[in-house]
Design a protein around this motif. Structure first.
Motif, PDB file in Angstrom:
ATOM      1  N   THR A  51       9.609   5.007  -3.446  1.00 37.04           N
ATOM      2  CA  THR A  51      10.876   4.938  -2.726  1.00 37.04           C
ATOM      3  C   THR A  51      10.664   5.495  -1.327  1.00 37.04           C
ATOM      4  N   ASN A  52      11.431   5.003  -0.372  1.00 34.75           N
ATOM      5  CA  ASN A  52      11.362   5.563   0.979  1.00 34.75           C
ATOM      6  C   ASN A  52      12.231   6.798   1.130  1.00 34.75           C
ATOM      7  N   SER A  53      12.656   7.357   0.013  1.00 37.32           N
ATOM      8  CA  SER A  53      13.325   8.657   0.042  1.00 37.32           C
ATOM      9  C   SER A  53      12.325   9.805   0.064  1.00 37.32           C
ATOM     10  N   GLU A  54      11.032   9.496  -0.019  1.00 40.89           N
ATOM     11  CA  GLU A  54      10.015  10.547  -0.060  1.00 40.89           C
ATOM     12  C   GLU A  54       8.829  10.185   0.821  1.00 40.89           C
ATOM     13  N   ARG A  55       8.070  11.215   1.198  1.00 42.04           N
ATOM     14  CA  ARG A  55       6.822  11.049   1.937  1.00 42.04           C
ATOM     15  C   ARG A  55       5.676  11.538   1.054  1.00 42.04           C
ATOM     16  N   GLN A  56       4.608  10.764   0.992  1.00 45.52           N
ATOM     17  CA  GLN A  56       3.474  11.202   0.189  1.00 45.52           C
ATOM     18  C   GLN A  56       2.618  12.221   0.923  1.00 45.52           C
ATOM     19  N   SER A  98       3.193   3.646  -8.598  1.00 48.88           N
ATOM     20  CA  SER A  98       3.616   2.453  -7.866  1.00 48.88           C
ATOM     21  C   SER A  98       2.727   1.262  -8.196  1.00 48.88           C
ATOM     22  N   THR A  99       1.431   1.501  -8.232  1.00 45.37           N
ATOM     23  CA  THR A  99       0.471   0.431  -8.531  1.00 45.37           C
ATOM     24  C   THR A  99       0.682  -0.127  -9.926  1.00 45.37           C
ATOM     25  N   ALA A 100       0.884   0.747 -10.895  1.00 38.55           N
ATOM     26  CA  ALA A 100       1.063   0.312 -12.282  1.00 38.55           C
ATOM     27  C   ALA A 100       2.321  -0.542 -12.440  1.00 38.55           C
ATOM     28  N   PRO A 106       5.527 -17.779   4.975  1.00 37.73           N
ATOM     29  CA  PRO A 106       5.201 -16.834   3.909  1.00 37.73           C
ATOM     30  C   PRO A 106       5.475 -15.403   4.362  1.00 37.73           C
ATOM     31  N   ALA A 107       5.403 -14.471   3.448  1.00 38.99           N
ATOM     32  CA  ALA A 107       5.623 -13.061   3.797  1.00 38.99           C
ATOM     33  C   ALA A 107       4.768 -12.166   2.916  1.00 38.99           C
ATOM     34  N   THR A 108       4.432 -11.020   3.457  1.00 36.84           N
ATOM     35  CA  THR A 108       3.885  -9.917   2.672  1.00 36.84           C
ATOM     36  C   THR A 108       5.040  -8.977   2.376  1.00 36.84           C
ATOM     37  N   ILE A 109       5.353  -8.798   1.101  1.00 35.06           N
ATOM     38  CA  ILE A 109       6.464  -7.946   0.695  1.00 35.06           C
ATOM     39  C   ILE A 109       5.931  -6.538   0.470  1.00 35.06           C
ATOM     40  N   LEU A 110       6.422  -5.612   1.247  1.00 31.34           N
ATOM     41  CA  LEU A 110       6.034  -4.208   1.150  1.00 31.34           C
ATOM     42  C   LEU A 110       7.063  -3.539   0.252  1.00 31.34           C
ATOM     43  N   LEU A 111       6.654  -3.312  -0.995  1.00 29.44           N
ATOM     44  CA  LEU A 111       7.608  -3.061  -2.068  1.00 29.44           C
ATOM     45  C   LEU A 111       7.617  -1.624  -2.562  1.00 29.44           C
ATOM     46  N   ASN A 112       8.770  -0.973  -2.429  1.00 30.36           N
ATOM     47  CA  ASN A 112       9.008   0.250  -3.194  1.00 30.36           C
ATOM     48  C   ASN A 112       9.084  -0.135  -4.667  1.00 30.36           C
ATOM     49  N   SER A 113       8.307   0.508  -5.523  1.00 33.75           N
ATOM     50  CA  SER A 113       8.319   0.113  -6.933  1.00 33.75           C
ATOM     51  C   SER A 113       9.671   0.373  -7.596  1.00 33.75           C
ATOM     52  N   ALA A 114      10.508   1.230  -7.014  1.00 38.72           N
ATOM     53  CA  ALA A 114      11.853   1.453  -7.546  1.00 38.72           C
ATOM     54  C   ALA A 114      12.706   0.192  -7.494  1.00 38.72           C
TER      55      ALA A 114
END
Length: 299
Positions: A117-122, A137-139, A84-92
């Motif tokens: 997106t990993n084009s930005e830092r929060q 992202s959550t929505a 199995p895997a945990t998918i760490l997902l950019n919502s883009a």
């Protein structure tokens, strides 16, 4: 006195409580597969070669290879080994590669939040904008998966001083941002407690391959050595969580995938002695433990 974050206290390893994972295992192993999309011609992104003037086609196309090809080959390997895997997902990714996300959904993989997106830092955003990023992202995940994600990994593991507070307030139950331990610990936030589940910064293909320039065999050896050493260490009765962080544009390259197959096969062969799970599975088991078992549990 040095400034401190105040999120958790110091808990010496030898004084930890002894408990087990399901099946009596002392070692839990999960794979964190990062599915990321990047802006073309701007923003952040890992580099295969020093970046040239934008648009930096070389590095953009190299990263996009992961979504077009590498992720599918990695998924086939996980199917082959029954992992199995945990998918760490950019919502883009829902707009960029919806069929890839759907394939992981069909596998029953856990979907965790990983920003837009990993084009930005929060970490550089004002609080209101960071809250909006988490909410957006959550929505998106809730809309497509039918349930909100329970875990979060910030793009670039970047946090502001209030990120844990915002995550708890948004309904998140665990974070992978804090790589300070080998077992889960509870963190304090203004919105209640938040579980910090170990996410690797060593057994992680980005710092290993991109930063340190480790070879494919060297990275696979790192996974195997980490796994086998932990199997020895957990004989002391204190359980551990081992994560393996993977990015398809790196490990999905054929010569790296061959070495990854060797390492993951070694782990899969010991599934009777270890608990192979997801980060969400770790959360669920922690929630079932008696009060006071996990450091920081003062409920």
């Amino acid at each position: 006195m040095l400034p401190t974050h105040g999120r958790y206290d110091y808990h010496p390893w030898p004084m930890r409580a002894a408990y087990t994972w399901p099946g009596g295992a002392r070692l839990a192993v999960y794979l964190g597969v990062n599915l990321e999309h990047f802006a073309f011609g701007e923003g952040l992104g890992a580099e295969l070669a020093p970046a040239g003037p934008q648009p930096d086609v070389l590095n953009f196309a190299w990263r996009d290879y992961g979504n077009r090809v590498g992720a599918w080959r990695l998924m086939a390997l996980l199917d082959e080994l029954g992992l199995p895997a945990t998918i760490l997902l950019n919502s883009a990714m829902y707009d960029h590669a919806p069929s890839l996300v759907a394939a992981h959904r069909a596998r029953g993989d856990e979907i965790a939040g990983h920003g837009r997106t990993n084009s930005e830092r929060q970490s550089v955003l004002p609080e209101a904008e960071e809250r909006a990023l988490i909410a957006e992202s959550t929505a998106a995940i809730l809309h497509h998966e039918g349930r909100a994600p329970r875990g979060w990994l910030s793009p670039w593991i970047a946090e502001s001083r209030v990120t844990p507070d915002l995550l708890a307030e948004a309904g998140y139950a665990y974070t992978l941002n804090w790589c300070a331990d080998d077992a889960p610990i509870w963190m304090r936030t203004r919105g209640g407690r938040l579980l910090a589940i170990p996410y690797p910064q060593e057994v992680n293909d980005i710092p290993a391959i991109v930063a340190r320039k480790d070879g494919a065999a060297q990275f696979a050896d790192m996974i195997v050595d980490d796994f086998e050493e932990r199997l020895l260490q957990v004989r002391d009765g204190r359980p551990q969580v081992m994560g393996v962080a993977l990015h398809p544009y790196l490990v999905g390259q054929p010569y790296r995938l061959r070495q990854l197959r060797r390492a993951l096969s070694r782990i899969a062969a010991r599934r009777g002695a270890v608990w192979i799970t997801t980060a969400g599975g770790v959360l669920d088991h922690v929630l079932s433990l008696p009060d006071g078992t996990i450091p920081g549990d003062d409920k």
